[in-house]
Design an enzyme around this catalytic site. Structure first.
Site, mmCIF file in Angstrom:
data_model
loop_
_atom_site.group_PDB
_atom_site.id
_atom_site.type_symbol
_atom_site.label_atom_id
_atom_site.label_comp_id
_atom_site.label_asym_id
_atom_site.label_seq_id
_atom_site.Cartn_x
_atom_site.Cartn_y
_atom_site.Cartn_z
ATOM 1 C CG HIS A 483 -1.819 1.173 1.336
ATOM 2 N ND1 HIS A 483 -3.141 1.143 0.949
ATOM 3 C CD2 HIS A 483 -1.593 2.439 1.787
ATOM 4 C CE1 HIS A 483 -3.687 2.336 1.142
ATOM 5 N NE2 HIS A 483 -2.766 3.148 1.660
ATOM 6 C CD GLU A 484 1.706 3.608 3.705
ATOM 7 O OE1 GLU A 484 1.975 4.685 3.121
ATOM 8 O OE2 GLU A 484 0.661 3.430 4.339
ATOM 9 C CG HIS A 487 0.491 6.395 -0.700
ATOM 10 N ND1 HIS A 487 -0.562 7.026 -1.313
ATOM 11 C CD2 HIS A 487 -0.015 5.818 0.430
ATOM 12 C CE1 HIS A 487 -1.668 6.833 -0.590
ATOM 13 N NE2 HIS A 487 -1.357 6.104 0.463
#
Length: 703
Positions: A483-484, A487
């Site tokens: 997920h990170e 980003h």
């Protein structure tokens, strides 16, 4: 002079220090081997001995550099203001504003990160002062009417230097940011906006602080059989959370009722915050605060948000009730006399179902998810999709805020260096206990034709590797890592002309799409098979384990989605017209009756713990919106082949590359080749839920 034996021993020691896991990781890639080693044992072999400064910024060789940076920021800001308001301006107005934004963000973003991440108090204090200085500069800019009207004139009448669609879009974003402070209003209203913003800042801070306060009650109130589950201070029982994982049903219920009991002060803060937001919106010319918050978003209006939520609610009801029926049966079997399923039961039975249905336990799966293996998997995935690789870079003295940081260069096979990612992955004292992505420097086109490379930090809270094994991740940690990294890739792969709209600097309902999409890759068996290997034997994870793991991630997705829908609807109702139809708790009970399958629990006030109302006011729907858009992208472009380079390139070119430099609704419509209407979004989410349920049913039949 060293003997041959001494040189051999020294070489072995160096190899051990640089990669303490070489003894059992002989075939890992260099990237995996580095992340599977103890970072505090790495040697610095650079000939550059002097302090390079934090993030290789020479001024930050000591904490005093922050004072220098803030002074330079003030001087540069004044210079750019003069340029923007001069009749002799030779650049596009939007270029001047973007450089102004960049100079402020470079100090503010770096200072804000160091403020929360640096272990040294003198650094955090200096960073906090620098951050406060930039905030003061921004407040001053927001009252500079000459600067505002210079931008307004260009936006309304065109610049004297030819502009394109991107220039005009970004200029309008700058203008809207300006008008958030009410600078365009008459004097009385402008002062009112300033006062309201100041009041909202303080109300929000106090509400967030109070949202985590524990409850204290006399121990006599609780049955003696459950007191040991809670903390004790003298004759008081301290309830600091919901005890959601406790196997004791009574303890879960009591924790829920006590921790979420009404609080007059918190309710006052929330009510005043909602009132002030409504007044602010009205003063600035918006019908409600939700209309103000959703301007320049992908879904655009609160009416469209509610249409999306209502449509999704209709589609979810039957699916969610099926989930709750299964959980009710589980509770009846475990606690025959403890009544019907209640809100405090949901987290417990969701977690238990994963174990019962698929026998998924962290201890079984973690050995296949060493940090090095996961990073190798990410590197492989990113190479297939975008032609990039993650390359370990040496960290020079003074560059980092802690000893256990990794630095990655993001290298494209033809474009070269795209940017840097600093990986702050390990837990330490006083470090924020949350996984997040920080932008340190945004990408933008420079006047000489070169590109200012993006710099970001990924922060996780993983356990340090032990001497006998590397850091092993649970399946949830793997999801968070992916997920990170989503980003980070948004920041790295954007190639916007302006840093004001680079990467994640876009509307809230778009910003989470790349990270949520990465969770789909992290839950795909074909992707997991490419890197899930046992840290000792290097054997791949068996197919049976992979299937059980992927299915377990989707247990009770419908009911979980309905829960998020309820939160989103409540957030919208709070930020509609004011005063509310009753108290904040009355609105909560009414929303729960309409949007959630489980009833409201009397004498509780869950909303007073909902700190997201401060940071996500009227935007909490973005969680569901991002998931809907990510599911659309996954189903259309990657579900058949998650390693498809052609689709990866298209996704980068038509989505990631733009950041916020293209109107979000147009961005989505152009990529999906259809308008993101509520029906389209809901159909995608429901299909995703049904597909996951089919996967669960299929794996259960095999089990």
């Amino acid at each position: 002079m060293r003997t041959i034996m001494q040189r051999t021993i020294l070489k072995q020691l160096l190899n051990c220090n640089l990669n303490s896991t070489n003894l059992y990781f002989g075939t890992w890639s260099s990237l995996a081997a580095t992340f599977n080693s103890r970072p505090d044992r790495k040697l610095t072999l650079s000939l550059k001995k002097e302090n390079a400064g934090l993030f290789d910024v020479p001024e930050l060789q000591s904490y005093e550099g922050f004072y220098y940076l803030k002074e330079q920021c003030i001087l540069h800001t004044d210079k750019l203001i003069d340029e923007a308001t001069s009749e002799n301006r030779t650049r596009k107005m939007v270029e001047v504003f973007d450089e102004l934004s960049d100079s402020l963000c470079k100090v503010a973003d770096l200072a804000e990160f160091i403020r929360v991440a640096h272990p040294s108090a003198i650094y955090t204090q200096a960073a906090e002062i620098a951050s406060a200085t930039v905030s003061s500069i921004v407040e001053k800019l927001n009252t500079n009417s000459e600067l505002y009207y210079s931008l307004l004139n260009v936006t309304n009448n065109g610049d004297k230097i030819p502009t394109n669609k991107v220039d005009n879009h970004v200029a309008k974003l700058f203008l809207f940011d300006f008008e958030q402070s009410g600078i365009h209003l008459p004097e009385v209203e402008r002062h009112k906006v300033v006062n309201l913003n100041d009041a909202l800042l303080h109300l929000g801070q106090h509400f967030v602080a109070g949202s985590t306060n524990p409850r204290r009650i006399r121990k006599e109130v609780l049955p003696e059989s459950v007191r040991h589950i809670f903390s004790m201070e003298g004759d008081d029982v301290v309830v600091g959370g919901l005890c959601a994982d406790s196997a004791n049903s009574k303890a879960r219920e009591l924790a829920y009722r006590i921790y979420l009991q009404p609080d007059d002060h918190q309710d006052y803060l929330l009510t005043e915050m909602l009132k002030a937001r409504y007044e602010l919106a009205q003063t600035c010319g918006f019908p409600t605060y939700a209309h103000r918050a959703l301007k320049e978003s992908a879904i655009e209006t609160p009416e469209m948000v509610m249409e999306f939520l209502d449509c999704l609610s209709d589609g979810l009801k039957k699916r969610a009730k099926n989930d709750f029926h299964i959980m009710s049966e589980m509770k009846r079997n475990e606690y025959p006399s403890n009544g019907p399923l209640a809100p405090w039961d949901i987290p417990y039975f969701r977690k238990k179902a994963k174990k019962q249905m698929f026998n998924v336990q962290n201890s079984e799966y973690s050995p296949y998810f060493s940090l090095g293996a996961c990073m190798e998997g990410l590197d492989n995935l990113l190479h297939h999709l975008y032609g990039i690789n993650l390359v370990i870079k040496e960290i020079v003295p003074g560059e980092c805020w802690a000893q256990d940081i990794y630095k990655l260069a993001v290298m494209h096979e033809t474009e070269g260096l795209l940017g840097y990612i600093y990986c702050d992955f390990y837990e330490r004292s006083r470090k924020p206990n949350q996984d997040c992505h920080f932008t340190i420097q945004g990408g933008r086109m420079l006047s000489d034709g070169s590109y200012q490379l993006p710099i970001v930090v990924l922060m996780l809270n993983l356990p340090l590797p032990r001497w006998s094994s590397p850091t092993l991740l649970s399946p949830t940690m793997v999801d968070n890592l992916f997920h990170e990294m989503g980003h980070a890739m948004h920041s790295m792969l954007a190639r916007t002309h302006y840093q004001h709209v680079t990467g994640t600097r876009c509307s809230t309902d778009i910003a989470e799409v790349p990270s949520v999409l990465m969770e789909y890759f992290a839950s795909d068996i074909r992707v997991l098979k490419s890197f899930a290997r046992h840290f000792q034997t290097k054997e791949p994870m068996p197919d049976d384990m992979l299937q059980r793991l992927c299915a377990s991630k989707h247990v009770f997705t419908a009911s979980e989605t309905e829960h998020q829908l309820f939160y989103s609807a409540l957030d919208q109702l709070y930020h509609a017209r004011h005063p509310l139809n009753g108290s904040t708790t009355d609105v909560l009970a009414e929303a729960q009756a309409k949007y959630y399958s489980l009833p409201y629990v009397n004498n509780t006030a869950w909303q007073l713990r909902f700190s997201h109302l401060v940071g996500y006011g009227a935007k909490y729907y973005s969680y569901l919106m991002s998931r809907a858009l990510a599911s659309c992208i996954w189903q259309s472009y990657f579900e058949q082949d998650p390693l498809n380079r052609m689709q990866g390139e298209r996704y980068r070119r038509e989505c990631l590359a733009h950041g916020g430099g293209k109107p979000p609704r147009q961005l989505v419509a152009d990529f999906l080749q259809k308008q993101p209407t509520p029906d389209v979004l809901v159909d995608s989410l429901l299909k995703d839920i049904d597909d996951k349920q089919k996967q669960i049913d299929e794996v259960q039949r095999k089990c």
